[in-house]
Design an enzyme around this catalytic site. Structure first.
Site, PDB file in Angstrom:
ATOM      1  N   ARG A  59       0.865  -1.182   0.000  1.00 38.72           N
ATOM      2  CA  ARG A  59       0.000   0.000   0.000  1.00 38.72           C
ATOM      3  C   ARG A  59       0.906   1.237   0.000  1.00 38.72           C
ATOM      4  NH1 ARG A  59      -5.071  -1.701   0.645  1.00 38.72           N
ATOM      5  NH2 ARG A  59      -5.459  -3.648   1.755  1.00 38.72           N
ATOM      6  N   GLY A  91      -8.906  -0.044  -6.188  1.00 38.49           N
ATOM      7  CA  GLY A  91      -8.059   1.053  -5.717  1.00 38.49           C
ATOM      8  C   GLY A  91      -6.826   1.221  -6.581  1.00 38.49           C
ATOM      9  N   SER A  92      -6.165   0.113  -6.871  1.00 41.47           N
ATOM     10  CA  SER A  92      -4.962   0.149  -7.714  1.00 41.47           C
ATOM     11  C   SER A  92      -5.295   0.634  -9.117  1.00 41.47           C
ATOM     12  CB  SER A  92      -4.329  -1.246  -7.793  1.00 41.47           C
ATOM     13  OG  SER A  92      -3.943  -1.706  -6.521  1.00 41.47           O
ATOM     14  N   ASP A 137     -11.722 -11.635  -3.509  1.00 42.07           N
ATOM     15  CA  ASP A 137     -13.135 -11.381  -3.187  1.00 42.07           C
ATOM     16  C   ASP A 137     -14.042 -11.416  -4.412  1.00 42.07           C
ATOM     17  OD1 ASP A 137     -12.446 -11.063  -0.555  1.00 42.07           O
ATOM     18  OD2 ASP A 137     -12.355  -8.882  -0.635  1.00 42.07           O
ATOM     19  N   THR A 497     -17.586 -35.379 -17.956  1.00 40.32           N
ATOM     20  CA  THR A 497     -16.470 -36.261 -18.311  1.00 40.32           C
ATOM     21  C   THR A 497     -15.167 -35.505 -18.143  1.00 40.32           C
ATOM     22  OG1 THR A 497     -15.349 -37.376 -20.142  1.00 40.32           O
ATOM     23  CG2 THR A 497     -16.895 -35.653 -20.744  1.00 40.32           C
ATOM     24  N   SER A 499     -12.671 -35.889 -19.925  1.00 40.63           N
ATOM     25  CA  SER A 499     -12.105 -35.670 -21.265  1.00 40.63           C
ATOM     26  C   SER A 499     -12.567 -34.363 -21.896  1.00 40.63           C
ATOM     27  CB  SER A 499     -12.474 -36.841 -22.187  1.00 40.63           C
ATOM     28  OG  SER A 499     -11.971 -38.061 -21.681  1.00 40.63           O
ATOM     29  N   MET A 631      -5.646 -41.908 -11.844  1.00 42.72           N
ATOM     30  CA  MET A 631      -5.602 -40.925 -10.762  1.00 42.72           C
ATOM     31  C   MET A 631      -6.246 -39.612 -11.212  1.00 42.72           C
ATOM     32  SD  MET A 631      -1.626 -39.670 -10.700  1.00 42.72           S
ATOM     33  CE  MET A 631      -1.955 -38.451  -9.449  1.00 42.72           C
TER      34      MET A 631
END
Length: 750
Positions: A59, A91-92, A137, A497, A499, A631
């Site tokens: 900041r 803000g940025s 957020d 799926t 895939s 897996m």
């Protein structure tokens, strides 16, 4: 944010631009010196799996003053920087736009003070700004998802799943506070993904008397046999009178004193902000980074500062200050008590989530009224087939009887059918696979038995959830309507799926979970390669003939190449890839990652590619291979998949309800038009129903894939980020859109 930083640097270098890091945000811009450093290709290596931002953030009060912004302008001019890519919140981004607006005046002041020359000011006469929104957020209007939101949801769901097990064991009620001081997105999606009993969000405070309603709901849940209660609270949750609603208030005043439940509360805090980024966030950051560079390269002095956003599945550019203004309008709407407006201003994604929540939970504790026995509508029976982790509560709230079919089409033929109640599917959203079982059996040889059971069980509509077999089976049912009148009922196919190869949808339920599994495995593999140096890994992924998993996990994990069936390759391409790895080993990045889709080529198998790389890399690098196998099909569903499945299920039942009203004639259901049998899929910016018959023309049945696949356009990005010298197709340029005109129906009172 590191994926966005990496993509911005590498694509910037690819275009021939000089790229700089500004460390510690605006503070580094003001301080200059070593805070502004040249970026190289190698400097952004091995950062995809790191959370936060490696260039730091801070900041900065100095940048809020004109004197501070003048120092920042001086530091940029002296380095010849005229394009600024800002990653941050409103803000940025507001600060960046103010900086751009004042740029000319700042240069005049710097020249008058002798800090810069007139030539330097002329060369830096215009500052281009592009923004990417980084916020867990998801509180910035104009984009469906901000960078970091999906990763935060992963952290939250890991905690929720862990808490659910102990709550189930001890018959407890749990209250969880998640971040979201001004935006309830995290709380809302968490509630949908875990099937919470109640959610408190700032955009839509509960009605007066909510305490009694909440207690009734919790008691009803327990009376139905549930052993736990889960309540999700956004940190900015408030009552209609503006008073905060906290975990302590809910626990002490409501649950403990009124109900006597064993209750615990947990505030997740900053655990939500850290950890390894999800595959979704890495791909989002990479896509946004590429688009940000393109926007800067195409910018003119007349182009307004823009923010790169996500709308559905599309990258879009929006005027930065329009987005900032709408974000501020949400706060104004909440302060003035215009909560419906606040929800609409949040955007389509937020509004859809809220409507799904209301549909599932607002009616969940009121008994549905029986529909009148009229030509318009009758009490209905639906069948849930090939089920994944999807709940049929919507059907019950609509007044339908819900039947579940075990073992897919074969089970439907054999009568493996049972009636489902509300509690039958409790806790299913967090379980992977299919609790009903699946079989890759098409219905063609069972049509006689299926039609008899549809009549026997009085089935009036069918939801088929599955992969390419579900799509093909749905077509079989449609084609059999001419012979079997019992099949003239509304049918909807929900793609599910790993895939991601079902025609009619950009995404399938389960693909995001598999993608995260592959990405996390690649992270570990790359980490081991970083330790041993000079090692290349060949990884085989699933997907059949569809290269979605190989391509997208390649983007998310930073692969050097991804071989797929859709993009043909030969020995010359393999030779180029091997030489590329050899050259890479001469840099500071001495590792390689190659992905191969399992059916990418019948001759260039995983073993062949492994042997080729091993032979050609002798003395330079060694190779290892890994076939990930099944897996990829297991594990806990990701927040994206849970939320996507819930919304798909809700929308499909509502569509069926309307179709049944349309198709009710002479005391019976008769549906035989093409639009009565559809695939529900995500297409670009929304969920759409597409007739199965129409999708036949878009399907390659031999290879079980759609003929056109959106993600193929991302493959050049994968190659550019791996430092291949190729041409980037910019024929489909992203044009600037407007957010305020889109939302004109909302009345704003100033």
């Amino acid at each position: 944010m590191n994926a966005a930083v990496r993509a911005t640097v590498r694509v910037g270098l690819y275009t021939g631009a000089k790229v700089f890091f500004i460390h510690e945000g605006y503070q580094g811009l003001v301080d200059g010196g070593d805070c502004i450093r040249p970026a190289t290709w190698e400097s952004v290596s091995m950062m995809l799996q790191l959370g936060g931002t490696v260039i730091g953030s801070a900041r900065c009060k100095d940048f809020q003053t004109r004197e501070g912004r003048m120092k920042a302008a001086y530091n940029l001019v002296k380095r010849g920087i005229t394009n600024l890519c800002v990653i941050g919140g409103d803000g940025s981004l507001t600060g960046a736009n103010q900086f751009r607006t004042e740029w000319s005046d700042l240069l005049v002041n710097l020249v008058s003070k002798g800090k810069i020359s007139a030539d330097e000011a002329k060369n830096a006469s215009h500052l281009n700004i592009v923004g990417m929104v980084g916020s867990i957020d998801n509180d910035f209007c104009g984009t469906d998802m901000t960078i970091g939101t999906d990763s935060a949801l992963h952290r939250i769901m890991e905690v929720v799943d862990s808490i659910t097990t102990t709550a189930q064991s001890h018959q407890r009620a749990f209250i969880l506070e998640v971040m979201g001081r001004h935006c309830g997105y995290l709380a809302l999606v968490t509630a949908l993904a875990c099937g919470a009993d109640w959610v408190f969000i700032p955009e839509m405070p509960p009605e007066d008397g909510w305490e009694e309603h909440l207690c009734r709901r919790l008691m009803e849940t327990r009376n139905r046999g549930s052993r736990l209660n889960v309540i999700i609270v956004a940190e900015g949750a408030m009552a209609r009178d503006g008073k905060p609603i906290t975990c302590d208030h809910i626990r002490e005043v409501l649950v403990t004193k009124r109900l006597g439940y064993d209750t615990r509360s947990t505030i997740l805090g900053h655990v939500q902000r850290g950890g390894t980024p999800s595959a979704f966030d890495r791909i989002l950051g990479s896509r946004m980074g590429v688009e940000a560079v393109m926007a800067l390269m195409e910018a003119t002095p007349d182009t307004p500062a823009c923010v790169v956003s996500l709308s559905g599945n599309q990258a879009v550019r929006l005027p930065l200050m329009e987005c900032v203004q709408v974000t501020k309008d949400v706060t104004i709407a909440m302060k003035e008590g215009r909560f419906e407006d606040a929800v609409k201003l949040r955007g389509k994604s937020f509004e859809n989530n809220w409507n799904t929540y209301k549909l599932l939970f607002t009616h969940s504790y009121t008994k549905p009224q029986s529909a009148p026995q009229s030509p318009g509508f009758i009490p209905l029976t639906l069948s849930l087939s090939l089920s994944l982790s999807l709940s049929p509560e919507i059907g019950i709230t609509q007044g339908h009887n819900m039947l579940a079919v075990h073992d897919g089409f074969e089970g439907l033929a054999q009568g493996k059918i049972e009636q489902f109640t509300w509690t039958s599917v409790g806790g299913w959203t967090g379980k992977g696979g299919s609790n009903l079982g699946t079989k890759r059996v098409l219905p063609a040889k069972y049509m006689e038995e299926i039609s008899l059971n549809i009549a026997k069980y009085n089935i009036h509509g069918l939801i088929v959830i599955g992969g390419f077999e579900a799509f093909s089976g749905g077509l079989d049912l449609v084609h059999a309507r001419e012979k079997y009148e019992e099949l003239c009922i509304p049918i909807v196919v929900i793609p599910a799926t790993v895939s991601n190869n079902v025609p009619g949808s950009d995404f399938s339920i389960g693909a995001d979970t598999a993608l995260n599994t592959i990405t996390m495995t690649c992270d570990r593999i790359k980490q081991s390669a970083a330790g041993t140096k000079r090692r290349v890994f060949i990884i085989e992924t699933m997907g059949g003939y569809c290269g979605y998993l190989a391509t997208m996990s390649g983007l998310a994990a930073g692969a050097d190449a991804a071989y797929i069936f859709e993009e043909k390759f030969g020995i010359r391409d393999l030779e180029t890839n091997v030489e590329h790895i050899v050259q890479k080993m001469k840099t500071t990045v001495k590792r390689g990652l190659i992905l191969r889709n399992e059916n990418s080529n019948a001759n260039y198998t995983t073993d062949f590619i492994f042997n080729l790389y091993s032979e050609e890399g002798k003395g330079v690098f060694d190779c290892r291979k890994n076939v990930l196998g099944h897996m990829q099909q297991g594990g806990t569903p990701t927040p994206f998949d849970r939320n996507f499945a819930t919304k798909m299920g809700a929308k499909s039942v509502l569509w069926l309800t309307e179709k049944l009203k349309e198709c009710y004639r002479h005391g019976r259901i008769f549906a035989n038009t093409p639009d009565s049998a559809c695939v529900l899929g995500m297409r670009k910016r929304g969920l759409v129903f597409q007739p199965l018959d129409e999708l036949k023309e878009e399907t390659d049945f031999d290879h079980r894939i759609p003929k056109t696949q959106w993600w193929l356009k991302l493959r050049p990005i994968l190659k550019i980020l791996a430092k291949y010298k190729i041409n980037l197709d910019t024929s489909e340029a992203v044009l600037m859109e407007h957010i305020i005109s889109k939302r004109a129906p909302v009345t704003l009172v100033k």
